[in-house]
Design an enzyme around this catalytic site. Structure first.
Site, PDB file in Angstrom:
ATOM      1  N   HIS A   1     -59.595  16.896 -28.393  1.00 36.24           N
ATOM      2  CA  HIS A   1     -58.892  15.661 -28.030  1.00 36.24           C
ATOM      3  C   HIS A   1     -59.031  15.340 -26.544  1.00 36.24           C
ATOM      4  CE1 HIS A   1     -55.282  18.350 -27.215  1.00 36.24           C
ATOM      5  NE2 HIS A   1     -55.108  17.472 -26.242  1.00 36.24           N
TER       6      HIS A   1
ATOM      7  N   ASP B   1     -59.429  22.555 -32.474  1.00 42.69           N
ATOM      8  CA  ASP B   1     -59.358  21.534 -31.421  1.00 42.69           C
ATOM      9  C   ASP B   1     -60.142  21.987 -30.185  1.00 42.69           C
ATOM     10  OD1 ASP B   1     -58.683  19.439 -29.777  1.00 42.69           O
ATOM     11  OD2 ASP B   1     -56.534  19.582 -30.113  1.00 42.69           O
TER      12      ASP B   1
ATOM     13  N   SER C   1     -53.331  21.112 -22.303  1.00 39.93           N
ATOM     14  CA  SER C   1     -54.347  20.957 -23.343  1.00 39.93           C
ATOM     15  C   SER C   1     -55.681  21.460 -22.808  1.00 39.93           C
ATOM     16  CB  SER C   1     -54.481  19.487 -23.743  1.00 39.93           C
ATOM     17  OG  SER C   1     -53.347  19.057 -24.447  1.00 39.93           O
TER      18      SER C   1
END
Length: 715
Positions: A83, A219, A644
């Protein structure tokens, strides 16, 4: 006696092996080192942060300003979340090369794809510059004057402090303005896409599984840093060469087990851990419920359209995810704060704080802080609520109004800066809004408008409601505006912005959509924003003094600075949790869970055919464990947005996972960290390697890596 000594030792270790906190890596000596060692860390502090020798900090750059990444090979290969790399992957995708659907893998360096404006930034050095930044502020009584002097000092120091000509100086505030740190940085501007799994792996579970455990999302994405011939930052050139890092992370093939030590390195964005109880009460009881209700209404409308029309689903998929992200986060945060009884805990802490103030004879300096907080938060309450309603309804979730607000700002530019600035902004708007209108559907937005304007008209504090929204029929207003305003399509927008400034302004002020947002924005900018800013400035000053008092009166306590997008470490353990009665979550998930959730053709839970084949054959190579393929795990690391892509590192400094989310029940950690339910979610690095190797066949990338067995070697 031996038993008593063992029990005493266990008690001491447990009390010292605390978790939670986002710590500055250059300041780990002492308490943090003891805690990490007691949790099982085998590295030295110098292996984590060292200015003169290579250390972990040299392998953890910030990725494109909002995420984290890590260097995993001697040739500048970096790993981050799917992402985080999504925009780059999407920008390179086309009908003929659909990298979102099919994934992308460069099997040779010549196949790696350059990305305009994508950067990674390394920290070279961290240094305390508090005294220099605060110079000349002691005798200033006005908060505004003090802040201006601080900003002037920061500007001057940023220029004057030593650095190499390819580096930058950045000064950031800590502990609410009680400490200032210099970060010397290097930013690399040639970063190329190397690999990404298909979205069905990289975003498996999509919005449904967002903030949720158990999770089975791969991810991750891969990029490579390129440098000039001197290994220094350079803009893209075919002559650039792969960057040689000061340090890169070896990768452990031994996996994780419950209670293993975990260290997460990264750039957490923003937390508010030291708010007073009155502020948290306002968030839980007033602000979060209002924002949740607004987004709930918007999501229900959009979801209804997306389920009936595939074209609308494509148009609104990304927007829906964006709206849902913080909607879901606020729900989890509110529930977590209530479950943890955070308000009561804060009140008890404040009673103890007040007792310490009296005991230290500091009543003059700190005695009125809590009562002043109470007074100011009570005063700001209606303004804060009105601010959130305006932001959520007018700026974020009703698209016609958000475009109208840009035009309102255009009018303000003309009034304040004149014709040339107006013309420049107008041209930028015409160009910039072309992409917006490609994914705009007036029928969808009209229904959102009806729901949200009804909320605005009935729930904004009455004194801040513009006359135009008093006693209205929302359905009639929506029909009127979406039937007549030129803001409903791109051609209409261009028509509104055609001509000189006088013509444009006359056209705008004859448009019903523009007039509505103008009335709303005028009311907000004249009666809400100035008073909110005034009170908030007082609260900011109080918060700084409160933080100063905490540091002064609790010298031996674990007081870490709030996140501010600077490099931090957080340490903890791999650990399951119990979110509610009779529910126990284990700390690891496996590929079996992917197949259990698999729904053929579903945009959230579809699975690539090759992955199914590998699962059926149990073809996991060296990456499987006891006949199963590990996918994700959770830990007690204290993370937030910006983490992240952060590396999860084991006790010896090896990569074991990739941070990408938090559990829903633990999202309160931005305000209050509760070790019983706060968990971060990480992709197991073995799943990443399995996808790279067995699924994608990217042996060229696997061969770059240093794969190790720390548990088997027991070093």
């Amino acid at each position: 006696m031996k038993f008593l000594k063992a029990l005493l030792l266990l008690f001491v270790v447990q009390t010292q092996a605390q978790q939670g906190g986002m710590w500055i890596p250059s300041l780990l000596n002492g308490m943090n080192e003891i805690e990490m060692k007691n949790l099982g860390m085998k590295m030295s502090i110098k292996e984590i942060y060292d200015v003169n020798q290579s250390s972990l900090k040299d392998a953890v750059p910030q990725f494109n300003g909002g995420c984290t990444s890590e260097v995993i090979s001697p040739k500048g290969l970096i790993l981050t979340n799917h992402h985080c790399g999504f925009d780059a992957i999407q920008n390179h995708s086309s009908v003929d090369h659909d990298y979102l659907t099919n994934g992308f893998w460069a099997y040779k360096m010549e196949e790696e794809l350059p990305n305009e404006n994508l950067v990674v930034t390394f920290i070279v050095k961290i240094e305390d510059v508090t005294t220099k930044v605060l110079e000349g502020t002691t005798n200033l009584t006005s908060e505004a004057e003090k802040q201006k002097k601080i900003q002037d000092n920061i500007s001057a120091l940023t220029i004057s402090l030593p650095k190499e000509n390819w580096q930058e100086n950045k000064i950031r505030t800590f502990y609410e303005g009680n400490q200032y740190m210099l970060f010397v940085t290097e930013t690399f501007k040639d970063v190329r896409l190397v690999g990404a799994p298909p979205t069905s792996i990289g975003k498996f579970g999509s919005d449904t599984d967002n903030w949720v455990w158990p999770r089975q999302t791969g991810d991750f994405s891969l990029f490579r840093i390129y440098a000039d011939k001197n290994n220094r930052p350079a803009t893209y050139s075919k002559d650039n060469i792969p960057y040689t890092p000061k340090h890169f992370l070896p990768i452990s093939l031994d996996g994780v087990a419950e209670d293993d030590f975990t260290l997460v390195f990264g750039y957490p964005g923003k937390t508010n851990e030291y708010l007073p109880a009155v502020a948290i009460k306002q968030i839980v009881n007033e602000l979060n419920p209002a924002k949740i209700e607004i987004r709930d209404q918007a999501l229900n409308v959009v979801d209804g359209f997306m389920r009936k029309d595939n074209a609308i689903k494509i148009q609104y998929a990304s927007k829906y995810a964006s709206i849902a992200n913080y909607w879901k986060k606020w729900i989890g945060e509110t529930q977590g704060l209530e479950k943890s009884d955070a308000i009561t805990i804060k009140k008890n802490q404040e009673i103890a704080f007040q007792e310490k103030v009296v005991k230290a004879g500091k009543q003059v300096e700190y005695g009125n802080l809590l009562s002043d907080f109470e007074k100011n938060y009570t005063e700001i309450a209606p303004y804060a609520l009105a601010r959130d309603y305006f932001s959520e309804v007018a700026l974020r979730n009703t698209e016609l109004l958000s475009v109208g607000y840009k035009l309102y700002q255009l009018e303000q530019v003309y009034n304040s800066k004149g014709e040339q600035a107006f013309a420049d902004r107008k041209n930028n708007l015409i160009t910039g809004l072309a992409d917006f209108y490609k994914d705009f559907n007036p029928n969808v937005d009209k229904k959102v408008f009806e729901q949200l304007i009804h909320l605005y008209a009935t729930k904004v504090p009455k004194e801040f409601l513009p006359t135009i929204l008093s006693n209205i029929n929302v359905a009639d207003l929506a029909t009127d505006i979406y039937g007549q305003s030129k803001l409903v399509n791109y051609e209409g927008l261009k028509e509104l912005l055609s001509g000189d400034s006088k013509t444009v302004l006359a056209s705008l002020n004859a448009d019903k959509g523009f007039l509505l947002i103008k009335n709303m924005a005028d009311k907000y900018s004249k009666e809400v924003a100035p008073k909110y800013d005034e009170i908030n400035l007082r609260i900011t000053a109080l918060q700084r003094t409160y933080m100063k008092a905490q540091l002064e009166l609790n010298k031996d306590s674990r007081i870490f600075p709030d996140a501010n997008s600077t490099l931090r470490i957080t340490y903890g353990k791999v650990k399951g949790y119990e979110p509610k009665d009779a529910t126990v979550y284990k700390p690891m998930t496996y590929l079996d869970g992917v197949m259990e959730k698999y729904i053929p053709g579903d945009y959230e839970f579809d699975v690539p055919a090759k992955l199914i084949d590998l699962y059926k054959a149990k073809d996991y190579g060296q990456y499987g464990e006891n006949g199963k393929m590990p996918v994700c795990f959770i830990g007690t690391n204290h993370t937030t947005g910006g983490n992240s892509g952060s590396p999860a590192i084991d006790a010896n400094g090896n990569l074991i996972g990739l941070n990408f989310d938090r559990v829903w029940e633990g999202t309160l950690s931005d305000i209050y960290y509760d070790p019983s339910i706060c968990r971060n979610i990480m992709v197991d690095v073995r799943y990443i390697l399995f996808i790279m190797d067995n699924y994608a066949g990217a042996k060229n990338l696997i061969n770059e890596l240093k794969l190790v067995h720390p548990k088997k070697l027991n070093y």
